[in-house]
Design an enzyme around this catalytic site. Structure first.
Site, short mmCIF file in Angstrom:
data_model
loop_
_atom_site.label_atom_id
_atom_site.label_comp_id
_atom_site.label_asym_id
_atom_site.label_seq_id
_atom_site.Cartn_x
_atom_site.Cartn_y
_atom_site.Cartn_z
N GLY A 165 0.86 -1.19 0.00
CA GLY A 165 0.00 0.00 0.00
C GLY A 165 0.89 1.23 0.00
NE ARG A 166 -2.23 5.06 2.70
CZ ARG A 166 -3.51 4.72 2.76
NH1 ARG A 166 -4.36 5.20 1.92
NH2 ARG A 166 -3.93 3.89 3.69
CB ILE A 167 3.42 2.04 4.70
CG1 ILE A 167 2.58 3.11 5.42
CG2 ILE A 167 4.71 1.75 5.47
CD1 ILE A 167 1.98 2.65 6.75
CB SER A 251 2.14 -4.43 9.58
OG SER A 251 2.40 -5.77 9.96
NE ARG A 252 -2.42 -2.04 14.34
CZ ARG A 252 -1.91 -0.84 14.01
NH1 ARG A 252 -0.62 -0.73 13.75
NH2 ARG A 252 -2.69 0.22 13.97
CD GLU A 281 2.11 -3.00 20.16
OE1 GLU A 281 2.26 -3.66 19.11
OE2 GLU A 281 1.83 -1.81 20.18
CG HIS A 299 3.00 0.37 17.81
ND1 HIS A 299 1.90 -0.45 17.91
CD2 HIS A 299 2.85 1.07 16.66
CE1 HIS A 299 1.10 -0.23 16.85
NE2 HIS A 299 1.67 0.68 16.09
CB ALA A 301 6.39 2.72 12.67
#
Ligand code: GLV
Ligand code: GLV
Length: 351
Positions: A165-167, A251-252, A281, A299, A301
């Site tokens: 995607g965008r990232i 990401s996750r 997390e 986390h 980013a």
């Protein structure tokens, strides 16, 4: 007109507040202590008193939470990821949900590159060695790492991007300077890569997941967390990677089976992993913290001051749209606006 109220679950950058107040809303922040989350009861109490909820990725916005207030007009999530919100339930209940895409793309891609370079060049252990006063004599074997550019290998390295995607695309753009070849696989939209990403100047080529895992020197994960991407990287997938390869995840956490990853790191099935996100997390699976071939950050980013401010502006702007019943600029369930449940909710709210 009745005064409108926005419940912000936890403190976000101040720039959001004037935007909400200028729209005529009063604001409550559920928790200002940076190290404390909200209990399920505190979330419910906050939602019951609110016209719009501005949530962080730390709060599970479940069907129960969404059902707790028939006058709730929207959820503005302060994150690009929105797996913490039950969007299916929100759509059924006629509640628009929005996120903060785009503004954090570059900052997140930058951190991805910090992790790629950090894990390959062993920056953190080298720093720890310095500050512990252990540097006594230069030698050719100090903290040997892997190349990112062709470097000593003389051969282009392969960066595998899962989730284009965008990232993912922003990570690919940065790879141009390192003369890398790029394989891309998008679990959400496998067809799109072939046309959009087949850019020879960027050396991006569409690949299946297995081919990507087998050929990449770095595998970087950028998908949304969905039922399809949960545990998409497990024991089998780690086993397909090169012994010399690194896994990067911004990401996750649940995209990776973290128990399998700990085992793979212990057994040197891959060379290392750099993680910004964790399956449970803020907890880590047992043994992860002891893996010397892991680079772990909490986390962060999207964590530059400017980006976090822009996320706050964006979430507040979405929240104002939810309040006013206009289409939120970053709605993730746009179909909701056509639904009877949405119309019923707006009339109930204005009654
Ligand atoms: C951060 O993880 C985000 O989704 O914005
Ligand atoms: C995902 O939302 C992305 O921005 O790549």
């Amino acid at each position: 007109m009745k005064e409108k109220h926005v419940f912000i679950t936890r403190r976000i950058p101040e720039v959001a507040l004037p935007i909400l107040r200028e729209a005529g809303a009063t604001v409550t922040v559920g928790q200002s202590d940076e190290e404390k989350g909200l209990s399920p009861q505190e979330i419910l109490d906050g939602v019951r008193a609110a016209d719009v909820l501005l949530s962080l990725l730390t709060e599970p916005i479940t069907r129960e939470v969404l059902s707790a207030n028939p006058r709730l007009l929207g959820v503005a999530n302060y994150a690009v990821g929105f797996n913490n919100v039950d969007v299916t339930a929100a759509t059924e209940l006629g509640i628009p949900v929005s996120n903060t895409p785009g503004v954090l793309t570059d900052t997140t891609a930058d951190l991805t590159w910090a992790l790629i370079l950090g894990i390959a060049r062993r920056i953190v252990p080298a720093h720890e060695y310095m500050v512990a006063g252990r540097y006594k004599l230069w030698g050719p074997n100090l903290f040997l790492g892997g190349d990112v550019s062709p470097g000593g290998t003389g051969k282009r390295k392969v960066l595998g991007i899962v989730g284009y995607g965008r990232i993912g695309a922003a990570v690919a753009r940065r790879a141009v300077g390192f003369d890398m070849d790029i394989l891309a696989y998008d679990p959400h939209n496998p067809g799109a890569i072939a046309t959009d990403a087949a850019d020879p100047a960027r050396h991006v080529r569409a690949a299946g997941l297995e081919e990507l895992l087998r050929e990449s020197d770095f595998v970087s994960l950028h998908p949304l967390l969905t039922p399809e991407t949960r545990h998409m990287i497990g024991e089998r997938e780690l086993g397909m990677m090169k012994l010399s390869a690194y896994l990067i995840n911004v990401s996750r956490g649940p995209v990776v089976d973290e128990v399998a990853l700990v085992q793979a790191l212990r057994d040197n099935v891959i060379a290392g992993a750099a993680l910004d996100v964790f399956e449970d997390e803020p907890l880590m699976k047992p043994g992860l913290a002891e893996c010397t071939n892991a680079l772990l950050v909490p986390h962060i980013a999207s964590g530059s001051q400017d980006t976090r401010d822009r996320m706050a502006t964006m979430a507040a702007t979405n929240a104002v749209a939810h309040l006013n019943g206009t289409r939120a600029p970053n709605v993730v369930n746009p179909d909701v606006y056509e639904s009877a449940a949405y119309s019923a909710r707006r009339s109930a709210a204005s009654a």
